[in-house]
Enzyme design. Structure first.
Site, PDB file in Angstrom:
ATOM      1  N   CYS A  25      -1.432   1.722  -3.247  1.00  0.00           N
ATOM      2  CA  CYS A  25      -2.395   2.788  -3.106  1.00  0.00           C
ATOM      3  C   CYS A  25      -1.947   4.161  -2.816  1.00  0.00           C
ATOM      4  O   CYS A  25      -2.293   4.886  -3.731  1.00  0.00           O
ATOM      5  CB  CYS A  25      -3.224   2.591  -1.509  1.00  0.00           C
ATOM      6  SG  CYS A  25      -3.347   0.962  -1.097  1.00  0.00           S
TER       7      CYS A  25
ATOM      8  N   GLU B 133     -26.197  15.126  -3.727  1.00  0.00           N
ATOM      9  CA  GLU B 133     -27.520  15.215  -3.303  1.00  0.00           C
ATOM     10  C   GLU B 133     -28.626  14.420  -4.126  1.00  0.00           C
ATOM     11  O   GLU B 133     -29.563  13.909  -3.530  1.00  0.00           O
ATOM     12  CB  GLU B 133     -28.015  16.785  -3.405  1.00  0.00           C
ATOM     13  CG  GLU B 133     -28.101  17.420  -4.768  1.00  0.00           C
ATOM     14  CD  GLU B 133     -28.557  18.855  -4.705  1.00  0.00           C
ATOM     15  OE1 GLU B 133     -29.563  19.094  -4.263  1.00  0.00           O
ATOM     16  OE2 GLU B 133     -27.710  19.744  -5.518  1.00  0.00           O
TER      17      GLU B 133
ATOM     18  N   LYS C  31       0.122   5.471  -5.949  1.00  0.00           N
ATOM     19  CA  LYS C  31      -1.004   5.354  -7.171  1.00  0.00           C
ATOM     20  C   LYS C  31      -1.607   6.724  -7.158  1.00  0.00           C
ATOM     21  O   LYS C  31      -2.022   7.330  -7.872  1.00  0.00           O
ATOM     22  CB  LYS C  31      -1.538   4.147  -7.186  1.00  0.00           C
ATOM     23  CG  LYS C  31      -2.754   3.855  -7.931  1.00  0.00           C
ATOM     24  CD  LYS C  31      -4.096   4.426  -7.373  1.00  0.00           C
ATOM     25  CE  LYS C  31      -4.830   3.812  -6.080  1.00  0.00           C
ATOM     26  NZ  LYS C  31      -5.324   2.549  -6.165  1.00  0.00           N
TER      27      LYS C  31
ATOM     28  N   HIS D 102     -26.910  21.180  -1.007  1.00  0.00           N
ATOM     29  CA  HIS D 102     -27.132  21.764  -2.339  1.00  0.00           C
ATOM     30  C   HIS D 102     -26.007  22.862  -2.596  1.00  0.00           C
ATOM     31  O   HIS D 102     -25.897  23.606  -1.701  1.00  0.00           O
ATOM     32  CB  HIS D 102     -28.489  21.987  -2.539  1.00  0.00           C
ATOM     33  CG  HIS D 102     -28.707  22.741  -3.791  1.00  0.00           C
ATOM     34  ND1 HIS D 102     -29.053  21.971  -5.008  1.00  0.00           N
ATOM     35  CD2 HIS D 102     -28.912  24.165  -4.210  1.00  0.00           C
ATOM     36  CE1 HIS D 102     -29.498  22.616  -5.908  1.00  0.00           C
ATOM     37  NE2 HIS D 102     -29.267  24.080  -5.504  1.00  0.00           N
TER      38      HIS D 102
ATOM     39  N   TYR E  52      -9.199  -3.056 -11.604  1.00  0.00           N
ATOM     40  CA  TYR E  52      -9.069  -1.622 -11.107  1.00  0.00           C
ATOM     41  C   TYR E  52      -7.618  -1.067 -11.236  1.00  0.00           C
ATOM     42  O   TYR E  52      -7.417   0.060 -11.547  1.00  0.00           O
ATOM     43  CB  TYR E  52      -9.449  -1.431  -9.620  1.00  0.00           C
ATOM     44  CG  TYR E  52      -8.589  -2.023  -8.463  1.00  0.00           C
ATOM     45  CD1 TYR E  52      -7.746  -0.945  -7.696  1.00  0.00           C
ATOM     46  CD2 TYR E  52      -8.711  -3.236  -7.877  1.00  0.00           C
ATOM     47  CE1 TYR E  52      -6.931  -1.241  -6.908  1.00  0.00           C
ATOM     48  CE2 TYR E  52      -7.864  -3.640  -6.818  1.00  0.00           C
ATOM     49  CZ  TYR E  52      -6.936  -2.452  -6.529  1.00  0.00           C
ATOM     50  OH  TYR E  52      -6.125  -2.970  -5.474  1.00  0.00           O
TER      51      TYR E  52
ATOM     52  N   GLU F  13      -6.709   1.962 -13.278  1.00  0.00           N
ATOM     53  CA  GLU F  13      -6.069   3.256 -12.793  1.00  0.00           C
ATOM     54  C   GLU F  13      -4.834   3.803 -13.433  1.00  0.00           C
ATOM     55  O   GLU F  13      -4.660   4.809 -13.846  1.00  0.00           O
ATOM     56  CB  GLU F  13      -5.840   3.020 -11.278  1.00  0.00           C
ATOM     57  CG  GLU F  13      -6.965   2.850 -10.514  1.00  0.00           C
ATOM     58  CD  GLU F  13      -6.910   2.264  -8.899  1.00  0.00           C
ATOM     59  OE1 GLU F  13      -7.891   2.488  -8.253  1.00  0.00           O
ATOM     60  OE2 GLU F  13      -5.592   1.809  -8.637  1.00  0.00           O
TER      61      GLU F  13
ATOM     62  N   CYS G 243       0.901  -1.167  -0.037  1.00  0.00           N
ATOM     63  CA  CYS G 243      -0.314  -0.089  -0.204  1.00  0.00           C
ATOM     64  C   CYS G 243       0.877   1.370  -0.239  1.00  0.00           C
ATOM     65  O   CYS G 243       0.432   2.319  -0.789  1.00  0.00           O
ATOM     66  CB  CYS G 243      -0.894  -0.168   1.174  1.00  0.00           C
ATOM     67  SG  CYS G 243      -1.811   1.629   1.522  1.00  0.00           S
TER      68      CYS G 243
HETATM   69  C1  LIG Z   1      -1.005  -0.783  -7.652  1.00  0.00           C
HETATM   70  C2  LIG Z   1      -1.758  -1.222  -6.482  1.00  0.00           C
HETATM   71  C3  LIG Z   1      -2.874  -0.222  -5.961  1.00  0.00           C
HETATM   72  C4  LIG Z   1      -3.589  -0.702  -4.976  1.00  0.00           C
HETATM   73  N1  LIG Z   1      -4.421   0.344  -4.605  1.00  0.00           N
HETATM   74  C5  LIG Z   1      -5.386   0.237  -3.513  1.00  0.00           C
HETATM   75  C6  LIG Z   1      -6.242   1.267  -2.914  1.00  0.00           C
HETATM   76  O1  LIG Z   1      -6.229   2.048  -3.601  1.00  0.00           O
HETATM   77  N2  LIG Z   1      -7.147   0.942  -1.923  1.00  0.00           N
HETATM   78  C7  LIG Z   1      -6.853  -0.278  -1.189  1.00  0.00           C
HETATM   79  O2  LIG Z   1      -7.450  -0.501  -0.263  1.00  0.00           O
HETATM   80  N3  LIG Z   1      -5.727  -1.256  -1.585  1.00  0.00           N
HETATM   81  C8  LIG Z   1      -5.089  -1.065  -2.580  1.00  0.00           C
HETATM   82  N4  LIG Z   1      -4.214  -2.049  -3.395  1.00  0.00           N
HETATM   83  C9  LIG Z   1      -4.319  -3.160  -2.243  1.00  0.00           C
HETATM   84  C10 LIG Z   1      -3.313  -3.342  -1.146  1.00  0.00           C
HETATM   85  O3  LIG Z   1      -2.065  -2.505  -1.215  1.00  0.00           O
HETATM   86  C11 LIG Z   1      -3.303  -4.384  -0.415  1.00  0.00           C
HETATM   87  O4  LIG Z   1      -4.513  -5.022  -0.115  1.00  0.00           O
HETATM   88  C12 LIG Z   1      -2.469  -4.230   1.043  1.00  0.00           C
HETATM   89  O5  LIG Z   1      -1.314  -3.766   0.876  1.00  0.00           O
HETATM   90  C13 LIG Z   1      -2.611  -5.650   1.808  1.00  0.00           C
HETATM   91  O6  LIG Z   1      -1.802  -5.469   3.047  1.00  0.00           O
HETATM   92  P1  LIG Z   1      -0.926  -7.130   3.442  1.00  0.00           P
HETATM   93  O7  LIG Z   1      -0.469  -6.350   4.735  1.00  0.00           O
HETATM   94  O8  LIG Z   1      -1.870  -8.021   3.408  1.00  0.00           O
HETATM   95  O9  LIG Z   1       0.227  -7.041   2.345  1.00  0.00           O
HETATM   96  P2  LIG Z   1       1.421  -6.125   1.784  1.00  0.00           P
HETATM   97  O10 LIG Z   1       1.006  -4.748   2.138  1.00  0.00           O
HETATM   98  O11 LIG Z   1       1.626  -6.744   0.445  1.00  0.00           O
HETATM   99  O12 LIG Z   1       2.724  -6.297   2.935  1.00  0.00           O
HETATM  100  C14 LIG Z   1       3.068  -7.768   2.708  1.00  0.00           C
HETATM  101  C15 LIG Z   1       4.607  -7.375   3.166  1.00  0.00           C
HETATM  102  O13 LIG Z   1       5.317  -8.734   3.242  1.00  0.00           O
HETATM  103  C16 LIG Z   1       6.604  -8.548   2.778  1.00  0.00           C
HETATM  104  N5  LIG Z   1       7.061  -9.880   2.655  1.00  0.00           N
HETATM  105  C17 LIG Z   1       6.592 -11.026   1.813  1.00  0.00           C
HETATM  106  N6  LIG Z   1       7.272 -12.251   2.218  1.00  0.00           N
HETATM  107  C18 LIG Z   1       7.840 -11.885   3.031  1.00  0.00           C
HETATM  108  C19 LIG Z   1       8.845 -12.848   3.898  1.00  0.00           C
HETATM  109  N7  LIG Z   1       8.910 -14.041   3.541  1.00  0.00           N
HETATM  110  N8  LIG Z   1       9.794 -12.454   4.979  1.00  0.00           N
HETATM  111  C20 LIG Z   1       9.614 -10.953   4.958  1.00  0.00           C
HETATM  112  N9  LIG Z   1       8.994 -10.213   4.467  1.00  0.00           N
HETATM  113  C21 LIG Z   1       8.048 -10.663   3.361  1.00  0.00           C
HETATM  114  C22 LIG Z   1       6.554  -7.664   1.532  1.00  0.00           C
HETATM  115  O14 LIG Z   1       7.859  -7.387   1.102  1.00  0.00           O
HETATM  116  C23 LIG Z   1       5.772  -6.624   1.932  1.00  0.00           C
HETATM  117  O15 LIG Z   1       6.168  -5.458   2.359  1.00  0.00           O
HETATM  118  C24 LIG Z   1      -3.460  -1.933  -4.355  1.00  0.00           C
HETATM  119  C25 LIG Z   1      -2.649  -2.637  -4.450  1.00  0.00           C
HETATM  120  C26 LIG Z   1      -1.677  -2.464  -5.880  1.00  0.00           C
HETATM  121  C27 LIG Z   1      -0.601  -3.381  -6.151  1.00  0.00           C
END
Ligand SMILES: Cc1cc2nc3c(=O)[nH]c(=O)nc-3n(C[C@H](O)[C@H](O)[C@H](O)COP(=O)(O)OP(=O)(O)OC[C@H]3O[C@@H](n4cnc5c(N)ncnc54)[C@H](O)[C@@H]3O)c2cc1C
Length: 455
Positions: A48, A443, A51, A438, A179, A183, A43
């Protein structure tokens, strides 16, 4: 009693992992979190936030064009991609530091390395070090999935690379109809690229309300984005700096970049899941969890995109928080995944919550549809050819508003407020009893009196 090195080991420092770690530490738990890339996760670092910054900047040319109708003459407009990237990178680095500081301030120990499961209570770091934990939380998120490899796939970029392009592509082909694809289509179109979207299905935004899908497509096409549906990318050729994308219908398109945004897969590979006995959900290939986000192993939990439930930041955060409340706060909390509002920051923007018309008709005996499609006030002066869509899906028996769908400026901001009403089971009568603000576009949501259809 077994003595563990830590109470909680979190794998993944993204939205879900960071929230869980901080809340658990707040309950007095000893917490470690491993992040292999950058704290903040998808994110903050490549989702997010960057983006949205790109989207904001890409609206500026429209504003300048619209200004003429309001009497402004703006000369000498120019745009510098390098400045955009540099300023975005600076902001993301600031956020990463803020996240890191907040995690550390809450007493959590950060290890900047990849981590995997050795067994159900042991995590192995790439440094070779092993850490035992009473509980383990898997929050490793997801990653772009390019689908079956087509010839020339090595020339294709994903959203990850799109945030770091050295130059603004003059022409870009984007495969995908979800999406993220749309975007980026809006972003590049806004900065002046020639954009072609390729999507294999009948229409873009699969899963969204049919009226939304049609409206967004028509509006994007008005902005000059070419959308080709019923087609896939079969091959990508590179000649010097130029790319040629060959489509399944035999046609081809020349461009400077090809971006695939056709889906994301949960990060479950090479995590040692089998060694620990953690099962995969065969239905979605994410980690299988119950309503408490508990995996098939009693002391191992998983939250966020790695479980492939609803892949959105607020959902990952809520799941991480609920896990920490349940396990460390003695406050059992299950996440209610119903009526999650979401936005598509396409141009125009989409805001949606609850059921689509199609879903409502499949689930309810009588469904009333209230809908309006109008020219926004700004367009009357700017002369821009654009329309706003607002739609309410109502249970014809109980009068409950089951869904709300908006396409137009500020749709994401508007839907946040409407989502509260939908979550509280507001009825159409409640909407009607609410005074309008308004003059606004929103609205319309409290002034549409007559259904356009009853099913
Ligand atoms: C281009 C794009 C735009 C988006 N826009 C939106 C939006 O507008 N609104 C919205 O709500 N969501 C959006 N999302 C989705 C949102 O980013 C994810 O749903 C959210 O980040 C999920 O959080 P998470 O904690 O599950 O995983 P992540 O945020 O992906 O975090 C996982 C972390 O784990 C780390 N990791 C992975 N494997 C290992 C390991 N074995 N050891 C140590 N570290 C590890 C990764 O490096 C990463 O930093 C978007 C996603 C993308 C790709």
């Amino acid at each position: 009693m077994v003595d563990f090195d830590t109470d909680l080991f979190v794998i993944g420092g993204g939205s879900g992992g960071v929230r869980a770690a901080r809340v658990a530490a707040g309950y007095g738990a000893r917490v470690m979190i491993a992040e292999e890339y950058r704290i903040g996760g998808t994110c903050v670092i490549r989702g997010c936030v960057p983006k949205k910054l790109f989207v904001i900047g890409s609206h500026v040319l429209d504003e300048i064009e619209d200004a003429a109708g309001f009497g402004w003459t703006i000369r000498q407009v120019s745009f510098d991609w390098t400045t955009l990237i540099a300023n975005k990178d600076k902001e993301i680095a600031r956020l990463e530091l803020a996240y890191t500081n907040n995690v550390e301030k809450s007493g959590v120990t950060i290890v900047k390395t990849r981590a995997l499961l050795e067994d159900s209570h042991t995590v192995r770091l790439t440094t070779g070090e092993k850490v035992t934990a009473k509980y383990i939380l898997i929050a490793t998120g997801g990653a772009p999935n390019h689908g079956p490899a087509v010839p020339g796939i090595e020339h294709v970029i994903s959203s990850n690379e799109a945030f770091h392009l050295k130059e603004l592509p003059k022409r870009i082909v984007i495969q995908g109809g979800g999406y993220i694809a749309l975007e980026f289509a809006g972003i590049f179109n806004g900065y002046g690229s020639d954009v072609t979207v390729i999507y294999r299905g009948e229409n873009i935004l699969r899963g969204f309300d049919e009226d939304v899908r049609k409206h967004v497509r028509a509006e994007m096409e008005k902005k000059g984005i070419t959308i080709i549906t019923g087609c896939t990318v079969a091959k990508v050729d590179k000649h010097g700096r130029d790319l040629t994308t060959h489509l399944s219908d035999g046609s081809s398109i020349a461009s400077d970049q090809v971006l695939f945004a056709i889906g994301r897969h949960p990060n479950v590979a090479h995590l040692g899941l089998e060694a620990a006995g953690v099962a995969i959900n065969p239905a979605n290939c994410g980690i299988q969890v119950d309503d408490w986000s508990k995996t098939s192993v009693d002391n191992i939990y998983a939250v966020g995109d790695v479980t492939h439930r609803t892949n959105l930041t607020p959902v990952a955060i809520r799941e991480g928080h609920a896990f920490a409340d349940t396990v460390f706060g003695k406050r059992p909390v299950q996440v209610d995944h119903a009526s999650i509002p979401s936005a598509v920051f396409s141009q125009p923007e989409v805001g949606t919550v609850g059921l689509t018309e199609e879903q409502a008709r499949a689930q309810f005996g009588r469904v009333d549809i209230y809908k309006t499609d109008f020219r926004p006030i700004k367009a009357t002066m700017s002369g821009r050819d654009t329309r706003v869509l607002m739609k309410l899906v109502v249970d014809g028996v109980s009068d409950r508003v089951l869904g709300c769908h908006i396409v137009g400026d500020n749709a994401a901001e508007i839907i946040q407020g409407i989502a509260i009403a939908v979550k509280m089971n507001a009825t159409k009568v409640d909407f009607d009893a609410t005074f309008a603000v308004h003059p606004t576009a929103a609205e319309e949501l409290v002034t549409i009196r007559t259904p356009v259809a009853t099913h």
